[in-house]
Write a protein that holds these residues in place. Sequence first.
Motif, PDB file in Angstrom:
ATOM      1  N   GLY A 141     -12.996  25.301   5.734  1.00  0.00           N
ATOM      2  CA  GLY A 141     -13.944  25.558   6.756  1.00  0.00           C
ATOM      3  C   GLY A 141     -14.216  24.133   7.500  1.00  0.00           C
ATOM      4  N   PHE A 142     -13.111  23.357   7.717  1.00  0.00           N
ATOM      5  CA  PHE A 142     -12.990  22.311   8.483  1.00  0.00           C
ATOM      6  C   PHE A 142     -11.838  22.035   9.486  1.00  0.00           C
ATOM      7  CE2 PHE A 142     -10.683  20.930   4.734  1.00  0.00           C
ATOM      8  CZ  PHE A 142      -9.685  20.491   5.290  1.00  0.00           C
ATOM      9  N   ALA A 143     -12.133  21.271  10.449  1.00  0.00           N
ATOM     10  CA  ALA A 143     -10.905  20.950  11.547  1.00  0.00           C
ATOM     11  C   ALA A 143      -9.966  20.085  10.896  1.00  0.00           C
ATOM     12  CB  ALA A 143     -11.560  20.506  12.910  1.00  0.00           C
ATOM     13  N   ALA A 144      -8.817  20.204  11.357  1.00  0.00           N
ATOM     14  CA  ALA A 144      -7.510  19.300  10.805  1.00  0.00           C
ATOM     15  C   ALA A 144      -6.526  19.607  11.724  1.00  0.00           C
ATOM     16  CB  ALA A 144      -7.143  19.524   9.377  1.00  0.00           C
ATOM     17  N   ALA A 145      -5.301  18.981  11.797  1.00  0.00           N
ATOM     18  CA  ALA A 145      -4.192  18.865  12.569  1.00  0.00           C
ATOM     19  C   ALA A 145      -3.311  20.240  12.071  1.00  0.00           C
ATOM     20  CB  ALA A 145      -3.452  17.640  12.500  1.00  0.00           C
ATOM     21  N   THR A 146      -3.727  21.466  12.345  1.00  0.00           N
ATOM     22  CA  THR A 146      -3.148  22.645  11.840  1.00  0.00           C
ATOM     23  C   THR A 146      -2.960  23.582  13.001  1.00  0.00           C
ATOM     24  OG1 THR A 146      -5.229  23.740  11.963  1.00  0.00           O
ATOM     25  CG2 THR A 146      -4.841  22.260   9.884  1.00  0.00           C
ATOM     26  N   ALA A 147      -2.808  24.749  12.821  1.00  0.00           N
ATOM     27  CA  ALA A 147      -2.432  25.957  13.537  1.00  0.00           C
ATOM     28  C   ALA A 147      -3.770  25.988  14.534  1.00  0.00           C
ATOM     29  CB  ALA A 147      -2.212  27.262  13.052  1.00  0.00           C
ATOM     30  N   ASP A 148      -3.341  26.822  15.587  1.00  0.00           N
ATOM     31  CA  ASP A 148      -4.647  26.819  16.699  1.00  0.00           C
ATOM     32  C   ASP A 148      -5.821  27.600  16.138  1.00  0.00           C
ATOM     33  OD1 ASP A 148      -1.997  27.506  18.848  1.00  0.00           O
ATOM     34  OD2 ASP A 148      -2.976  25.476  18.065  1.00  0.00           O
ATOM     35  N   ARG A 149      -6.702  26.920  15.127  1.00  0.00           N
ATOM     36  CA  ARG A 149      -7.980  27.449  14.850  1.00  0.00           C
ATOM     37  C   ARG A 149      -8.901  26.158  14.572  1.00  0.00           C
ATOM     38  NH1 ARG A 149      -7.774  30.325   9.343  1.00  0.00           N
ATOM     39  NH2 ARG A 149      -9.655  30.186   9.568  1.00  0.00           N
ATOM     40  N   ALA A 150     -10.066  26.302  15.403  1.00  0.00           N
ATOM     41  CA  ALA A 150     -10.960  25.196  15.064  1.00  0.00           C
ATOM     42  C   ALA A 150     -11.649  25.223  13.656  1.00  0.00           C
ATOM     43  CB  ALA A 150     -12.185  25.820  15.962  1.00  0.00           C
ATOM     44  N   ASP A 151     -11.595  26.445  12.900  1.00  0.00           N
ATOM     45  CA  ASP A 151     -12.205  26.444  11.483  1.00  0.00           C
ATOM     46  C   ASP A 151     -10.974  26.515  10.555  1.00  0.00           C
ATOM     47  OD1 ASP A 151     -11.383  29.038  12.207  1.00  0.00           O
ATOM     48  OD2 ASP A 151     -13.083  30.080  11.333  1.00  0.00           O
ATOM     49  N   ALA A 152      -9.998  25.686  10.512  1.00  0.00           N
ATOM     50  CA  ALA A 152      -8.755  26.244   9.941  1.00  0.00           C
ATOM     51  C   ALA A 152      -8.976  25.557   8.567  1.00  0.00           C
ATOM     52  CB  ALA A 152      -7.683  25.333  10.660  1.00  0.00           C
ATOM     53  N   ALA A 153      -8.508  26.480   7.629  1.00  0.00           N
ATOM     54  CA  ALA A 153      -8.678  25.924   6.138  1.00  0.00           C
ATOM     55  C   ALA A 153      -7.649  24.861   5.672  1.00  0.00           C
ATOM     56  CB  ALA A 153      -8.361  27.154   5.300  1.00  0.00           C
ATOM     57  N   ALA A 154      -8.106  23.713   4.789  1.00  0.00           N
ATOM     58  CA  ALA A 154      -7.292  22.968   4.419  1.00  0.00           C
ATOM     59  C   ALA A 154      -7.443  22.430   2.999  1.00  0.00           C
ATOM     60  CB  ALA A 154      -7.202  21.569   5.167  1.00  0.00           C
ATOM     61  N   GLY A 155      -6.466  21.793   2.465  1.00  0.00           N
ATOM     62  CA  GLY A 155      -6.505  21.301   1.258  1.00  0.00           C
ATOM     63  C   GLY A 155      -5.343  20.809   0.702  1.00  0.00           C
ATOM     64  N   CYS A 156      -5.319  20.052  -0.153  1.00  0.00           N
ATOM     65  CA  CYS A 156      -4.132  19.034  -0.503  1.00  0.00           C
ATOM     66  C   CYS A 156      -3.996  18.657  -2.180  1.00  0.00           C
ATOM     67  CB  CYS A 156      -4.092  17.859   0.355  1.00  0.00           C
ATOM     68  SG  CYS A 156      -5.939  16.869   0.222  1.00  0.00           S
ATOM     69  N   SER A 157      -2.670  18.272  -2.249  1.00  0.00           N
ATOM     70  CA  SER A 157      -2.230  17.897  -3.747  1.00  0.00           C
ATOM     71  C   SER A 157      -1.642  16.761  -3.447  1.00  0.00           C
ATOM     72  CB  SER A 157      -1.624  19.134  -4.442  1.00  0.00           C
ATOM     73  OG  SER A 157      -1.090  18.653  -5.651  1.00  0.00           O
ATOM     74  N   VAL A 158      -1.721  15.740  -4.296  1.00  0.00           N
ATOM     75  CA  VAL A 158      -1.081  14.451  -3.973  1.00  0.00           C
ATOM     76  C   VAL A 158      -0.427  14.121  -5.446  1.00  0.00           C
ATOM     77  CG1 VAL A 158      -1.206  12.104  -3.424  1.00  0.00           C
ATOM     78  CG2 VAL A 158      -2.313  13.535  -2.062  1.00  0.00           C
ATOM     79  N   LYS A 159       0.479  13.752  -5.723  1.00  0.00           N
ATOM     80  CA  LYS A 159       1.443  13.182  -6.779  1.00  0.00           C
ATOM     81  C   LYS A 159       1.909  11.746  -6.580  1.00  0.00           C
ATOM     82  CE  LYS A 159       5.356  14.520  -8.453  1.00  0.00           C
ATOM     83  NZ  LYS A 159       6.513  15.372  -8.936  1.00  0.00           N
ATOM     84  N   TYR A 160       1.321  10.851  -7.286  1.00  0.00           N
ATOM     85  CA  TYR A 160       1.843   9.534  -7.173  1.00  0.00           C
ATOM     86  C   TYR A 160       2.515   9.008  -8.304  1.00  0.00           C
ATOM     87  CZ  TYR A 160       1.132   4.351  -6.370  1.00  0.00           C
ATOM     88  OH  TYR A 160       1.115   2.967  -6.227  1.00  0.00           O
ATOM     89  N   THR A 161       3.682   8.691  -8.220  1.00  0.00           N
ATOM     90  CA  THR A 161       4.549   8.049  -9.355  1.00  0.00           C
ATOM     91  C   THR A 161       4.858   6.684  -9.204  1.00  0.00           C
ATOM     92  OG1 THR A 161       5.290  10.534  -9.717  1.00  0.00           O
ATOM     93  CG2 THR A 161       6.339   8.618 -10.667  1.00  0.00           C
ATOM     94  N   VAL A 162       4.474   5.939 -10.189  1.00  0.00           N
ATOM     95  CA  VAL A 162       5.245   4.561 -10.336  1.00  0.00           C
ATOM     96  C   VAL A 162       6.513   4.669 -11.070  1.00  0.00           C
ATOM     97  CG1 VAL A 162       4.982   2.171 -11.213  1.00  0.00           C
ATOM     98  CG2 VAL A 162       2.870   3.303 -10.290  1.00  0.00           C
ATOM     99  N   SER A 163       7.464   4.798 -10.323  1.00  0.00           N
ATOM    100  CA  SER A 163       9.081   5.115 -10.712  1.00  0.00           C
ATOM    101  C   SER A 163       9.669   3.746 -11.255  1.00  0.00           C
ATOM    102  CB  SER A 163       9.756   5.710  -9.527  1.00  0.00           C
ATOM    103  OG  SER A 163       9.759   4.837  -8.631  1.00  0.00           O
ATOM    104  N   SER A 164       9.354   2.703 -11.005  1.00  0.00           N
ATOM    105  CA  SER A 164       9.751   1.563 -11.539  1.00  0.00           C
ATOM    106  C   SER A 164       9.090   0.438 -11.597  1.00  0.00           C
ATOM    107  CB  SER A 164      11.414   1.097 -10.941  1.00  0.00           C
ATOM    108  OG  SER A 164      11.121   0.765  -9.787  1.00  0.00           O
ATOM    109  N   GLN A 165       8.933  -0.845 -12.314  1.00  0.00           N
ATOM    110  CA  GLN A 165       8.122  -1.924 -12.394  1.00  0.00           C
ATOM    111  C   GLN A 165       8.907  -3.085 -12.885  1.00  0.00           C
ATOM    112  OE1 GLN A 165       3.878  -1.418 -12.653  1.00  0.00           O
ATOM    113  NE2 GLN A 165       3.936  -2.713 -14.475  1.00  0.00           N
TER     114      GLN A 165
END
Length: 361
Positions: free
Chosen positions: A18-42
């Motif tokens: 129920g919010f607007a985002a950079a999506t297909a042509d819908r003002a009420d486009a659905a959105a959601g996200c999953s982020v995986k952040y990995t420290v791969s070396s240190q």
Amino acid sequence: MHRQRLAVLASATLMIAGFAAATADRADAAAGCSVKYTVSSQWPSGFGAAVDVTNLGDPVTSWSLTFSFAAGQTVNQLWNGVVSQSGSAVTVTNAAWNAAIATGGTASFGFNGSWTGSNPVPTAFALNGVTCTGSTTTSPTASPSTSPSTSPSTSEPPAGTPVKIMPLGDSITGSPGCWRALLWQMLPAEDVDFVGTLPAQGCGFTYDGENEGHGGYLATNVANQNLLVDWLAATGPDVVMMHFGTNDVWSNLSTATILAAYTTLVGQMRAENPDMRILVAQIIPMNPSSCTECAQRVVDLNAAIPAWATGLTTARSPITVVDQWTGFDTATDTYDGVHPSDAGNVKIADRWYPAVAAAIS
């Protein structure tokens, strides 16, 4: 040789509608996200990280991911995106080739950064202005003295086994040739296997470092003595990335003689593997104090390489020329007028990356 997968992992998942985002042509486009952040070396004062952004809502045609560092970390070098940082706030926007993310699709980028004191993972992310919240879990931080590394995943893995890549050349490639370590960090771990009869040398973290970077060798001698034949037979590469000819130039061998050696080496590569993908560098500049003519000899060699490659390339075994010369400054990017400094290694890795990524796709 596959890289070890000791990593610091953080993930956050959110389904929002129920919010607007950079999506297909819908003002009420659905959105959601999953982020995986990995420290791969240190390692002391530095680290590598990989970030996977999964779109759980409607398709997006462009994206921007924002997050903040909690301990003053900074992003030094990022691939597969465009980064800006203001204080602790980081914004990464898509590259031209990964702007669209379908529903359930993932875009990935990676970076090298700096840290002091501690290196906690970010705990909050937002995709196109929408917060991705969730839990963050952390495994023990890698010791500065033993720093296993996993590269960011930057492309879809090809079917079958990893692509074998042989780095071929002289001391610029192999002594220790830390541009190879930086390049290895950029490539998807499951897709590549660096090969060679020589082992890795120390670059501050663990990496897949086998190579054929033989200090002091001339391309003409390797070709005339058929040395490459045994190296190819022992390792069976699918791709050869060659930065060779510095010592030949230093020895005042002509451009024609060096290119004839290149031709012999290409023939040996194709005899081992008719489908060999060959990447040939226009070599980095030279300005050693003991060879005032070397700088111009490198210019002459590099000027002749593209036409030579055009004459030998085939659809089955293409030759790709990689410009390592332009923008490389011996005053700032080498420590002796010949061999790359840390800054030079970064430039060399960056120049190799697009050609290698294309060769394994």
